[in-house]
Design an enzyme around this catalytic site. Structure first.
Site, mmCIF file in Angstrom:
data_model
loop_
_atom_site.group_PDB
_atom_site.id
_atom_site.type_symbol
_atom_site.label_atom_id
_atom_site.label_comp_id
_atom_site.label_asym_id
_atom_site.label_seq_id
_atom_site.Cartn_x
_atom_site.Cartn_y
_atom_site.Cartn_z
ATOM 1 N N ASP A 22 0.787 -1.243 0.000
ATOM 2 C CA ASP A 22 0.000 0.000 0.000
ATOM 3 C C ASP A 22 0.825 1.302 0.000
ATOM 4 O O ASP A 22 1.806 1.409 0.735
ATOM 5 C CB ASP A 22 -0.873 0.078 1.266
ATOM 6 N N TRP A 81 1.954 -1.017 9.852
ATOM 7 C CA TRP A 81 1.004 -1.153 8.749
ATOM 8 C C TRP A 81 0.474 0.197 8.290
ATOM 9 O O TRP A 81 0.892 1.240 8.777
ATOM 10 C CB TRP A 81 -0.115 -2.112 9.176
HETATM 11 C C1 FRU Z 1 -3.945 -3.743 2.622
HETATM 12 C C2 FRU Z 1 -3.355 -4.147 3.961
HETATM 13 C C3 FRU Z 1 -3.776 -3.185 5.061
HETATM 14 C C4 FRU Z 1 -2.676 -3.348 6.079
HETATM 15 C C5 FRU Z 1 -1.469 -3.526 5.195
HETATM 16 C C6 FRU Z 1 -0.401 -4.420 5.769
HETATM 17 O O1 FRU Z 1 -3.218 -4.237 1.539
HETATM 18 O O2 FRU Z 1 -3.736 -5.466 4.285
HETATM 19 O O3 FRU Z 1 -5.062 -3.437 5.584
HETATM 20 O O4 FRU Z 1 -2.547 -2.242 6.914
HETATM 21 O O5 FRU Z 1 -1.941 -4.062 3.969
HETATM 22 O O6 FRU Z 1 0.747 -4.393 4.969
#
Ligand code: FRU
Length: 540
Positions: A22, A81
């Protein structure tokens, strides 16, 4: 990593190596664009997630800095995250809210701020001593509680933020409020939820203007605005448009998630966990989305990398007020080099012709199609019960029609053994004509072990007018914008023959009726400068 890298993109954002997912905390701050992203510094697969950090002055050329946030504390030791940045007014300081996967594998929300405000690149970030500032509990599943948005301020001067979650099986935008950005109180009611979806990841929430072409800051209050709520689930980024009233924190969607047969999505191909930000410099809202690989995990390990970001796109509300329109940021055009143009060319039914003179593996193509007069003598469709992706899979590029399929064949080998087709097909629906847009990857590569799923979308345009298509071709990426950005489809392809200078570009028409290209312009694209930072390196 492999020495030869035919699939590494040349102008889509990528880390120097390893895994990316992300986009996080994008912002414009004092002359500098920042992009953070979910990154595994050690391998081309998911894991060890930290916040990598890159900066740019034009959103196209980037400098990679050291990681901004690493998993070091009990509250984020299993991963830092996704999250967002907010620029606090008055003090004008940026602040990051991100999710920590804690020592018990529970998700909690944390703050980080720049260590040294006099560093123009904001290279170092420190975590707040008050972390975690939000924790699960009270009906919240600690495994489904993540991805804080950029905060916005109501007329009561109180900050609001939403966290993605699932409560009682429903996708939920959990709402928190704070006076000081440190003490956060969960509101009794979520901002929004849906009993028709599961977990919402990476929500986004922002105003759009129903007049004019300017983007709006997340805290903007005023007339003629609608609010967009985006949620990521089921592999896609879905959004709704509605009205938000900040006094009571009430949001109502004009058409709610999953309430119509055809869903609104940012992109009908590969595009996930996106995030937008307000660019106060150019007064626009910009969207970034994660585009995954479609090859295998072992291919990724072999390549030494996985994941790219979409071209940053400006987002606006369409004139109809019923959907958004997206367009590659203007700055991309500075990479346009050698150009070819065509005007007023008829493509007879059943023909293909090559567009030569540019680097077809790395190009930007804009084309305007003009259809002959037609009435009823075209393919029929039951528009009430049709999924555009399924329709594109059944009626793929090789299935002849009447008005269409017509469009482009990109990343094609000279004998067309390998080709990715981006095309339109016109149907007569129940009460109107319908324009279908498809991106057909089924013949994109001789390689096995690659996902070659076909993508499709309806484009809300009138086929008696010209139909536009813009396609960004970047070695393994095909990012297409139909109807001036009313429908976007991003695909990843891995040709074996059609790489580098063995890649070709064609226009085609496999309908029985002829169509016209009223104008086509195609450019070879230069490589963006995406480099690693070191002391003394000249600014880009
Ligand atoms: C989306 C996700 C988020 C999380 C992150 C972890 O792709 O699953 O919900 O914060 O990636 O890398």
């Amino acid at each position: 990593a492999k020495a030869s890298q035919p699939y590494r993109t040349s102008y889509h954002f990528q880390p120097p190596k390893n895994w990316m997912n992300d986009p996080n905390g994008p912002m414009y701050y004092k002359g500098v664009y920042h992009l953070f992203y979910q990154h595994n510094p050690y391998a081309a697969v998911a894991g060890n997630i930290s916040w990598a950090h890159s900066i740019s002055y034009n959103l196209i050329d980037w400098m990679h800095l050291d990681n901004a946030i690493n998993p070091t504390k009990p509250y984020d030791i299993n991963g830092c995250w996704s999250g967002s940045a907010t620029i606090l007014p008055g003090v004008k300081k940026p602040i990051i809210l991100y999710t920590g996967d804690n020592f018990k594998n529970q998700q909690v929300q944390n703050l980080a701020v720049p260590k040294n405000m006099s560093d123009p690149l904001l290279r170092e970030w420190v975590k707040s001593g008050r972390n975690p500032v939000m924790t699960p509990g009270n009906g919240i599943d600690p495994m489904m509680y993540r991805d804080p948005t950029t905060a916005w301020r109501g007329s009561d001067k109180i900050w609001r933020v939403i966290i993605g979650g699932q409560i009682n099986g429903h996708g939920t935008a959990i709402l928190y409020k704070s006076k000081d950005f440190v003490n956060w109180i969960r509101s009794k009611n979520p901002l929004h939820s849906s009993n028709k979806t599961g977990m919402w990841e990476c929500p986004d929430f922002y105003p759009v203007s129903s007049r004019g072409k300017k983007g709006l800051d997340s805290s903007f209050k005023g007339r003629d605005t609608k609010h967009v709520l985006k949620a990521s689930f089921g592999d896609h980024d879905y959004y709704v448009i509605g009205n938000y009233e900040s006094k009571m924190d009430r949001y109502s969607a004009d058409v709610d998630f999953m309430d119509s047969i055809v869903q609104l999505r940012y992109d009908y191909g590969m595009f996930y966990a996106s995030k937008s930000f307000y660019d106060s410099h150019k007064k626009r809202r910009i969207l970034w989305g994660w585009v995954t690989e479609a090859d295998s995990k072992s291919d990724d390990i072999n390549k030494g990398w996985s994941g790219i970001q979409s071209i940053p796109r400006t987002i606006l509300l369409d004139k109809t007020g019923k959907q958004l329109v997206q367009w590659p940021i203007k700055e991309l055009e500075k990479l346009r080099a050698r150009q070819v143009s065509l005007h007023n060319i008829e493509i007879k039914g059943g023909t293909v012709f090559e567009i030569s003179g540019i680097t077809a593996s790395q190009a930007d193509v804009e084309v305007l199609f003009e259809l002959p007069r037609f009435k009823d003598q075209i393919e029929l469709m039951d528009t009430k019960s049709v999924d555009p992706q399924q329709l594109c899979s059944q009626k793929n590029a090789s299935v002849r029609g009447v008005l269409g399929p017509f469009g482009l064949l990109v990343l094609a080998s000279n004998d067309l053994t390998e080709q990715t087709a981006i095309f339109f097909r016109i149907f007569k629906g129940y009460d109107k004509f319908v324009v279908l847009m498809c991106s057909d990857q089924s013949r994109s590569s001789l390689k096995r072990d690659v996902d070659k799923k076909i993508f499709g979308a309806f484009v809300d345009v009138d086929p008696s007018q010209k139909i536009s298509l813009r396609t960004l071709i970047d070695r393994s990426t095909v990012e297409s914008f139909g109807g001036k950005g009313k429908a976007c489809i991003t695909a990843r392809v891995y040709p074996e023959l059609a790489i580098d200078n063995k890649s070709h570009l064609y226009a085609f028409n496999y309908g029985t009726r002829s169509v016209r290209i009223s104008r086509l312009r195609a450019w070879s694209m230069k490589k963006a400068q995406i480099v690693e930072f070191h002391e003394g390196r000249k600014p880009l």
